[in-house]
Design an enzyme around this catalytic site. Structure first.
Site, mmCIF file in Angstrom:
data_model
loop_
_atom_site.group_PDB
_atom_site.id
_atom_site.type_symbol
_atom_site.label_atom_id
_atom_site.label_comp_id
_atom_site.label_asym_id
_atom_site.label_seq_id
_atom_site.Cartn_x
_atom_site.Cartn_y
_atom_site.Cartn_z
ATOM 1 N N GLY A 50 -0.602 4.783 -8.830
ATOM 2 C CA GLY A 50 -0.395 3.571 -9.610
ATOM 3 C C GLY A 50 -1.494 3.342 -10.625
ATOM 4 O O GLY A 50 -1.238 2.973 -11.785
ATOM 5 N N ARG A 51 -2.738 3.569 -10.219
ATOM 6 C CA ARG A 51 -3.862 3.389 -11.143
ATOM 7 C C ARG A 51 -3.853 4.463 -12.236
ATOM 8 O O ARG A 51 -4.207 4.184 -13.395
ATOM 9 C CB ARG A 51 -5.177 3.386 -10.348
ATOM 10 C CG ARG A 51 -5.328 2.152 -9.474
ATOM 11 C CD ARG A 51 -6.650 2.106 -8.738
ATOM 12 N NE ARG A 51 -6.758 3.058 -7.637
ATOM 13 C CZ ARG A 51 -6.342 2.846 -6.390
ATOM 14 N NH1 ARG A 51 -5.742 1.700 -6.078
ATOM 15 N NH2 ARG A 51 -6.508 3.758 -5.448
ATOM 16 N N GLY A 81 -1.473 4.046 -4.302
ATOM 17 C CA GLY A 81 -2.515 3.358 -5.059
ATOM 18 C C GLY A 81 -3.142 4.260 -6.103
ATOM 19 O O GLY A 81 -3.311 3.865 -7.271
ATOM 20 N N ARG A 82 -3.499 5.480 -5.694
ATOM 21 C CA ARG A 82 -4.081 6.434 -6.634
ATOM 22 C C ARG A 82 -3.132 6.687 -7.800
ATOM 23 O O ARG A 82 -3.539 6.714 -8.961
ATOM 24 C CB ARG A 82 -4.388 7.752 -5.910
ATOM 25 C CG ARG A 82 -5.489 7.685 -4.846
ATOM 26 C CD ARG A 82 -5.519 8.999 -4.075
ATOM 27 N NE ARG A 82 -6.611 9.101 -3.138
ATOM 28 C CZ ARG A 82 -6.553 8.680 -1.864
ATOM 29 N NH1 ARG A 82 -5.442 8.109 -1.400
ATOM 30 N NH2 ARG A 82 -7.594 8.826 -1.059
ATOM 31 N N HIS A 117 6.203 1.335 -3.804
ATOM 32 C CA HIS A 117 5.546 2.212 -2.834
ATOM 33 C C HIS A 117 6.411 3.451 -2.564
ATOM 34 O O HIS A 117 6.825 3.712 -1.429
ATOM 35 C CB HIS A 117 5.291 1.432 -1.538
ATOM 36 C CG HIS A 117 3.891 1.532 -1.026
ATOM 37 N ND1 HIS A 117 2.832 0.943 -1.658
ATOM 38 C CD2 HIS A 117 3.373 2.163 0.060
ATOM 39 C CE1 HIS A 117 1.724 1.182 -0.985
ATOM 40 N NE2 HIS A 117 2.024 1.941 0.058
#
Length: 259
Positions: free
Chosen positions: A194-195, A191-192, A184
């Protein structure tokens, strides 16, 4: 190959569970007829569903009309998705390394964070809480972030240089996604990013067809399971057990095989 943070401990078990036909399924991917030289349908799918996972209220059909056909909507409706689209477009023409990932975060967080924190690792403690106000995860401390990210990108560099079977590429792409969101490193947009990183690694190893995989849509369609599988590893970063990560790692490849 001595990896420091991207665990290989589940690889043998993962390879036993990957369905046959992955290479054939990947090779059959092709761009959508809606795409044009200036518009990518699958980039729109990726950015819309990745944003929806984060709670953005955006409709794919409306966004396609906005992005492909120039139909105007209220700026608040499309601006964060446009930023993420720009980050994906940047990644599609740029090699994957630490500085390019920082640049992708600057792009995707343009309307999420102040300019001071765009592309900059956080210096604050970070935890993830539920809607009820309960802490469900405590991320790496600020002192750990730069150290862990150094290990992270050293591992990615090693993997990019090594010849891998397609099943191994999918395994490490998912592991990159999982480790990144557990560290993090940003104040927001983890999240954005990571994807995006997951797919970026796939494209570096397998070519441009990787950008046609609808992984973000799969994660959105199963977003409760997506978060459940991320939580399986534990509550606090120093105590994470990546040997519990197989359910998460299988989501990408199983979603790919369902298409």
């Amino acid at each position: 190959m001595q990896l420091q943070i991207l665990s290989s401990s589940l690889l043998d078990q993962y390879l036993l569970e990957v369905p046959k036909g992955l290479k054939e399924a990947f090779d059959s991917l092709k761009d959508a007829q809606l795409s044009t030289p200036n518009f990518s349908f699958y980039t729109s799918v990726a950015t819309v569903f990745s944003s929806k996972i984060e709670g953005e209220e955006i409709d794919l059909d409306s966004y396609i009309k906005h992005k492909r056909d120039g139909i105007s909507f209220q700026p608040d409706y499309t601006k964060k998705i446009d930023d993420l689209y720009s980050a994906y477009s940047f990644a599609q023409t740029t090699r994957l390394h630490e500085e390019s990932v920082k640049e992708s975060h600057k792009l995707l967080s343009k309307h999420i964070l102040s300019k001071t924190w765009q592309g900059k690792y956080r210096t604050q403690n970070m935890y993830v809480s539920t809607d009820e106000g309960r802490i469900e995860y405590v991320a790496a401390t600020p002192a750990q972030v730069s150290i862990e990210m150094q290990k992270f990108f050293l591992d990615i560099g090693l993997l990019l240089e090594k010849e891998l079977a397609i099943e191994e590429v999918f395994y490490y792409a998912s592991m990159i996604h999982l480790v990144f969101v557990k560290i993090h490193p940003w104040n927001d947009g983890n999240g954005r990013n990571g994807r995006l990183l997951e797919k970026w690694f796939l494209a570096e190893k397998l070519g441009e067809k990787a950008w046609f995989i609808q992984s973000e849509k799969t994660y959105y369609q199963h977003h409760q399971l997506y978060y459940t599988n991320i939580r399986l590893l534990g509550l606090e970063y120093p105590e994470l057990d990546f040997d519990k990560g197989l359910p998460f790692l299988m989501m990408l490849v199983m979603g790919m095989m369902e298409k």
